[in-house]
Each structure stands twice: as structure tokens, then as C-alpha cells.
Enzyme design. Structure first.
Site, PDB file in Angstrom:
ATOM      1  N   ASN A  35      -0.701  -5.033   3.761  1.00 28.92           N
ATOM      2  CA  ASN A  35       0.494  -4.254   3.908  1.00 28.92           C
ATOM      3  C   ASN A  35       1.317  -5.160   4.852  1.00 28.92           C
ATOM      4  OD1 ASN A  35       2.053  -2.011   2.396  1.00 28.92           O
ATOM      5  ND2 ASN A  35       2.378  -1.900   4.609  1.00 28.92           N
ATOM      6  N   ARG A  36       2.511  -5.227   4.829  1.00 26.39           N
ATOM      7  CA  ARG A  36       3.218  -5.923   5.846  1.00 26.39           C
ATOM      8  C   ARG A  36       3.359  -5.196   6.964  1.00 26.39           C
ATOM      9  NH1 ARG A  36       9.720  -6.070   4.819  1.00 26.39           N
ATOM     10  NH2 ARG A  36       9.482  -3.923   4.772  1.00 26.39           N
TER      11      ARG A  36
ATOM     12  N   SER B 102       1.899   2.657 -15.842  1.00 22.09           N
ATOM     13  CA  SER B 102       2.677   4.191 -16.073  1.00 22.09           C
ATOM     14  C   SER B 102       1.670   5.250 -15.823  1.00 22.09           C
ATOM     15  CB  SER B 102       3.158   4.087 -17.180  1.00 22.09           C
ATOM     16  OG  SER B 102       3.922   5.269 -17.701  1.00 22.09           O
TER      17      SER B 102
ATOM     18  N   HIS C 134       9.227   1.704 -22.361  1.00 24.62           N
ATOM     19  CA  HIS C 134       8.540   2.919 -22.001  1.00 24.62           C
ATOM     20  C   HIS C 134       9.615   3.797 -21.155  1.00 24.62           C
ATOM     21  CE1 HIS C 134       6.406   5.599 -19.338  1.00 24.62           C
ATOM     22  NE2 HIS C 134       5.359   5.610 -20.248  1.00 24.62           N
ATOM     23  N   ASN C 135      10.084   3.467 -20.340  1.00 21.55           N
ATOM     24  CA  ASN C 135      10.767   4.144 -19.147  1.00 21.55           C
ATOM     25  C   ASN C 135      12.154   4.459 -19.760  1.00 21.55           C
ATOM     26  OD1 ASN C 135       8.747   3.681 -17.444  1.00 21.55           O
ATOM     27  ND2 ASN C 135      10.234   2.914 -15.743  1.00 21.55           N
TER      28      ASN C 135
ATOM     29  N   ARG D 130      40.867  -5.445 -36.500  1.00 15.99           N
ATOM     30  CA  ARG D 130      40.631  -6.712 -35.639  1.00 15.99           C
ATOM     31  C   ARG D 130      41.274  -7.895 -36.448  1.00 15.99           C
ATOM     32  NH1 ARG D 130      35.629  -8.618 -35.526  1.00 15.99           N
ATOM     33  NH2 ARG D 130      35.737  -9.479 -33.365  1.00 15.99           N
TER      34      ARG D 130
ATOM     35  N   LEU E   1       0.648  -1.255  -0.175  1.00 18.20           N
ATOM     36  CA  LEU E   1      -0.174   0.036   0.031  1.00 18.20           C
ATOM     37  C   LEU E   1       0.877   1.237  -0.179  1.00 18.20           C
ATOM     38  CD1 LEU E   1      -2.642  -1.009   2.316  1.00 18.20           C
ATOM     39  CD2 LEU E   1      -2.900  -0.680  -0.016  1.00 18.20           C
TER      40      LEU E   1
ATOM     41  N   LYS F 250       7.081  -1.914 -20.583  1.00 15.53           N
ATOM     42  CA  LYS F 250       7.385  -1.009 -19.738  1.00 15.53           C
ATOM     43  C   LYS F 250       8.635  -0.392 -19.465  1.00 15.53           C
ATOM     44  CE  LYS F 250       6.071   2.127 -16.441  1.00 15.53           C
ATOM     45  NZ  LYS F 250       6.885   2.158 -15.286  1.00 15.53           N
TER      46      LYS F 250
ATOM     47  N   GLU G 262      11.522   7.414 -21.818  1.00 13.99           N
ATOM     48  CA  GLU G 262      11.210   8.698 -20.933  1.00 13.99           C
ATOM     49  C   GLU G 262      12.395   9.151 -20.504  1.00 13.99           C
ATOM     50  OE1 GLU G 262       9.835   8.291 -16.418  1.00 13.99           O
ATOM     51  OE2 GLU G 262       8.226   7.637 -17.772  1.00 13.99           O
TER      52      GLU G 262
ATOM     53  N   LYS H 183      15.793   4.970 -11.003  1.00 18.38           N
ATOM     54  CA  LYS H 183      15.450   3.669 -10.243  1.00 18.38           C
ATOM     55  C   LYS H 183      15.747   2.369 -10.798  1.00 18.38           C
ATOM     56  CE  LYS H 183      11.396   5.541  -7.572  1.00 18.38           C
ATOM     57  NZ  LYS H 183      10.075   5.556  -7.091  1.00 18.38           N
TER      58      LYS H 183
ATOM     59  N   VAL I 122       2.314   4.439  -2.408  1.00 14.85           N
ATOM     60  CA  VAL I 122       1.498   5.567  -3.308  1.00 14.85           C
ATOM     61  C   VAL I 122       0.625   4.966  -4.234  1.00 14.85           C
ATOM     62  CG1 VAL I 122       1.562   7.715  -4.594  1.00 14.85           C
ATOM     63  CG2 VAL I 122       2.977   7.416  -2.426  1.00 14.85           C
ATOM     64  N   MET I 123       1.331   4.120  -5.391  1.00 16.01           N
ATOM     65  CA  MET I 123       0.714   3.549  -6.365  1.00 16.01           C
ATOM     66  C   MET I 123      -0.265   2.388  -5.740  1.00 16.01           C
ATOM     67  SD  MET I 123       1.977   4.961  -9.009  1.00 16.01           S
ATOM     68  CE  MET I 123       1.865   3.739 -10.520  1.00 16.01           C
TER      69      MET I 123
END
Length: 476
Positions: free
Chosen positions: A34-35, A130, A188-189, A447, A12, A185, A192, A262, A14-15
Site C-alpha cells: 500500500n502506498r 461485485s 451490472h452496476n 426534421r 489495501l 461489471k 443495480e 460513484k 476495504v475491498m
């Protein structure tokens, strides 16, 4: 049973809280755990007061509250915490039950979880989410993937809470098997990261070279948001630049110039390196954040390293117009590279990603939502097997229009010593991609000289390899 919850939530933050409230708004009954029990109680006594949301003190209680097939969505930190929770849930669930991971998981972890859970008769959904806090509450972009048999069970809920386009189309659709959802996702990031760095470079050029005030730059971004650059990130940049601190000073000028991350940008670049896709612009955006974190070193270097004075005696309005074209062209490159990576990974894993559908999902709710994505969707609608966005007629024309301005901006920035790593990388990629011949022939000769790595010849069929004793007596 009518009194059973449609879905359970673990985590629980924010998201998690905002997704739960979004589901409640759309008529779904949610059980939460939630723990830290105090967090659950605070949520039930606060935002969830007066709703149908119910709380559990243990995972056993949570699972007992769920209608079958039971659906449990995890909104916890990626990695070990997810695997630990799955291990705790497994003895409590039955065949056909569904575990959903809504965090920013590594797509390889998602692939592993999907395989492990399916082997035990359960189903797995790795769902990219997102839109941040506001998106989670009022309509995110959702990118679910994993076990195909799970999609009919969660589709109604996910598409109900997702952002909607003007025609009512939900910004949520099934992406593909295994780790496809979290992979999309992740890309996407990565895009971003690229978009944010490009915008930051435009800001820096206007501030450092043109001497524009935050209010003046705010108006520039507001104007740009009414054209091809229209996007959520351009919109919020205008608002950020206009925001004042308590004493009336632009707040932007008091924010320390060190950017955090992150990890999803790093994962995107690592995936591109692993599979051999030149994600140059997005990589430079990642490296720019890492350079920004070296604040103390940069301050020391600023005191001893020389460079040109930033000075621009020309037409500021003309350069701002050129900068808008540059930003548009570079954003096209950033997106093109992201879709290149998705195309390569889709082929490698047999995901059969629908790139037009992905562009549609990203048009609402998510952080990179932009007018540009409508054109990307249109390009793939016309040509689903499009090798690269740069080959689509629309983007060919856009880049042809943008590149003269782009080159002028690049020249001014280099002459003035204003770093534009992402913008210049994007231009270099464009120039490299459009050339039929690159200097890699010399690389391959080197090479072969020092390592007998062989080479192909332009006057022989592909696939035939040659070696030369360059020094006259073999390699060094």
C-alpha cells in the site's frame, strides 16, 4: 519456488484487504503493498496476523516476492491512479507477467490498457468485482476480461474465491477480450441503479400514499423475498426498514434523502447514449439520484409548488399486491435494457459475450443476485441469439400478468402526485417496444421540414430517402 507469493496486491482498502484474506483462506500466498506503509503494517498486524500474507514497503520489493509469471492485482481508485501504477510497474515486470485491475474502471480505459500492455509483451485482466465488503471476503461475483492468454493463469485463484451456486458452480468465468470484463461489471452496476430506484419507489408509494410504517413495509419486503422478487436487495431492504436507532425510532426515517454515486451508473447511461440503446429505466434511476442531491432546491420548491394530496381510500392490501407485480415487471425491464446494451456493445467490439453465462455469474455473490437471473440464464440457454429478453416466452407471460397491476399503480401514483420515474419509464418502454408504429414519423417530417434531413416511406423499400419542400419554397 515454493516460498514465492502466488499474487501481489496493490491497494489495501476495504475491498483489497478482504480479497487478500479470501485468497489466503483458499491456500494462496499473497504479497501486499500500500502506498501508505502504515496501512500495510496495520493490516499485517491485524486481520492478516498469523497468515501467510507478506508485506512489501516498495513496488520493487513486491514484484521480487512473486512467482513467475508474476501477477499483480491493483485495487485502487479508477482512472489516473491505475495508469500511474501501471507506469511504475512496467519497468519491474517481464514478458508474460500479468497486471490485473480489480477496481471499477471505465471499460474504455481497460481496452486501452489491454492494448498497451499486450504491445509490450505483458498481459492484462480487467476484472469486475461485485459483492461489497462481505462478498470480497467470503465470495464475490467476478467478471474477468482482457488478454485471453492470462485466463489460464488466474482462473484457479479467481474461481476458488468466487461465490458458488448451489451446485458448486463458481460465479466467475471469462467474459471476453479488451474491456469486456469491466464493461459487464459496469452494466451490472447500471442494473443495480435501476433495481435500487425501483425498490425506493415501492417504499415511497407505501409510505406516502398508504401510510405504512417501516415495520409494516419491512414485512411486505420480507414476504416479497419469498416469491419471484427474491433477491439480495429486497432482503436487505426488509432488514433496513426494521432497523431501529438507539432510541427505538426507525433509523430509515433519520437518513437524509440525498443519494450518492460513484459514477458507474453515469458511465452505463453514457455508453447507451453513445451506441444508441434506449436505456430509459436505468437513466431515470440515475437522474433520480441527481434530483435527490438537489435537497435545498427541493425544499424551496416544496414550499411554493402545488400538487395533489396523497390519499388512497381504497384497499391497501390490494394496492400492495399490485405494487409487487409492478416491481417485478419493472425489474424485468431494467434487466432487459441492461442485456440490450451488452448485446449492442458485444457486437460493436466483437466480444461475443455469453449472456447466459453472465446471468449465471450474477446469481451469487453480487449485489443484484436474484431469482430473476435464473430465468434469464434459462432464456439464453434455450435461445442464445435472443434479441431481447422481452421476446422470451417466460418474460412475455410475466409481463402480461404484471401489466394490469402496473397500470393501476401508475394511475394511483400520478393521481396522488407520488413520483415513480423508473417504474413509469419501464412501463412506457414496454408500451413503446410492443407497438409496431410510433409517432416518429412526425419527428422525421419535422426534421425534414426545418433541416432537409429526408425520410423513408412506408410504401417504398427501406433505404430509399425522400425530401419534401413542405412550405412550398424549400426549408426555413
Amino acid at each position: 519456488m515454493a516460498d514465492m507469493a502466488n499474487i501481489g496486491f496493490v491497494g489495501l482498502g476495504v475491498m483489497g484487504q478482504n480479497l487478500v484474506m479470501n485468497l489466503n483462506d483458499h491456500g494462496f500466498t499473497v504479497a501486499v503493498y500500500n502506498r501508505t506503509t502504515a496501512t500495510t503494517e496495520a493490516f499485517l498486524d491485524g486481520p492478516a496476523r498469523g497468515t501467510s500474507v507478506t508485506g512489501a514497503r516498495t513496488l520493487v520489493e513486491l514484484v521480487a516476492m512473486l512467482a513467475r509469471p508474476r501477477k499483480v492485482m491493483l485495487m485502487v481508485k479508477a482512472g489516473a491512479p491505475v495508469f500511474d501504477l501501471v507506469a511504475q510497474l512496467l519497468p519491474l515486470l517481464s514478458a508474460g507477467d500479468i497486471i490485473i485491475d480489480g477496481g471499477n474502471a471505465d471499460f474504455q480505459d481497460s481496452m486501452r490498457l489491454a492494448a498497451d500492455l499486450e504491445a509490450q509483451g505483458l498481459l492484462y485482466v480487467g476484472c469486475g468485482v461485485s459483492g461489497g465488503e462481505a462478498g470480497a471476503r467470503h465470495g464475490p461475483a467476478l467478471m474477468p476480461g482482457g488478454s485471453p492468454a492470462a485466463w489460464p493463469q488466474v482462473r484457479g485463484m479467481f474461481q476458488a474465491i468466487a461465490a458458488k451456486l448451489a451446485d458448486g458452480t463458481p460465479c466467475c468465468d471469462w467474459v471476453g477480450e479488451g474491456g469486456a470484463g469491466h464493461f459487464v461489471k459496469m452494466v451490472h452496476n447500471g442494473i443495480e441503479y435501476g433495481d435500487m430506484q425501483l425498490i425506493a419507489e415501492a417504499y415511497d408509494l407505501m409510505a406516502s400514499l398508504l401510510g405504512l410504517t417501516p415495520d409494516e413495509m419491512s414485512q411486505v419486503f420480507a414476504d416479497w423475498n419469498n416469491g419471484p422478487l427474491a433477491s439480495y436487495l429486497i432482503e436487505i431492504t426488509s432488514a433496513i426498514l426494521a432497523f431501529k436507532d438507539a432510541d427505538g425510532t426507525p433509523l430509515i426515517e433519520r437518513i437524509l434523502d440525498t443519494a450518492g454515486q460513484k459514477g458507474t451508473g453515469r458511465l452505463t447511461v453514457a455508453a447507451a447514449m453513445e451506441i444508441g440503446v434506449p436505456l430509459t429505466l436505468i437513466a431515470e434511476a440515475l437522474f433520480a439520484r441527481q434530483l435527490s442531491a438537489m435537497k435545498d432546491e427541493r425544499l424551496a420548491a416544496a414550499a411554493v409548488l402545488s400538487g395533489p394530496e396523497a390519499d388512497f381510500p381504497g384497499d391497501r392490501g390490494a394496492l400492495v399486491a399490485d405494487l409487487g407485480q409492478t416491481l417485478h415487471g419493472a425489474k424485468i425491464i431494467s434487466h432487459a435494457q441492461g442485456f440490450m446494451l451488452m448485446r449492442a456493445m458485444s457486437a460493436a467490439h466483437g466480444w461475443q459475450l455469453d449472456f447466459g453465462a453472465i446471468a449465471r455469474i450474477w446469481q451469487g455473490g453480487c449485489i443484484i443476485r436474484a431469482a430473476l437471473l435464473g430465468h434469464i440464464q434459462a432464456a439464453f440457454s434455450v435461445q442464445p441469439d435472443l434479441v431481447n429478453l422481452l421476446m422470451a416466452p417466460y418474460f412475455q407471460a410475466q409481463l402480461a400478468t404484471a401489466q394490469p397491476a402496473w397500470r393501476r399503480v401508475a394511475a394511483h401514483a400520478v393521481a396522488a402526485g407520488v413520483p415513480l420515474p423508473a417504474m413509469l419509464s419501464g412501463l412506457a418502454f414496454y408500451d413503446g417496444y410492443r407497438r409496431g408504429r410510433l409517432p416518429a414519423n412526425l419527428l422525421q417530417a419535422q426534421r425534414d421540414y426545418f433541416g432537409s434531413h429526408t425520410y423513408e416511406r412506408v410504401d417504398r423499400p427501406r433505404g430509399i430517402f425522400f425530401h419534401t419542400a413542405w412550405s412550398g419554397h424549400g426549408t426555413l
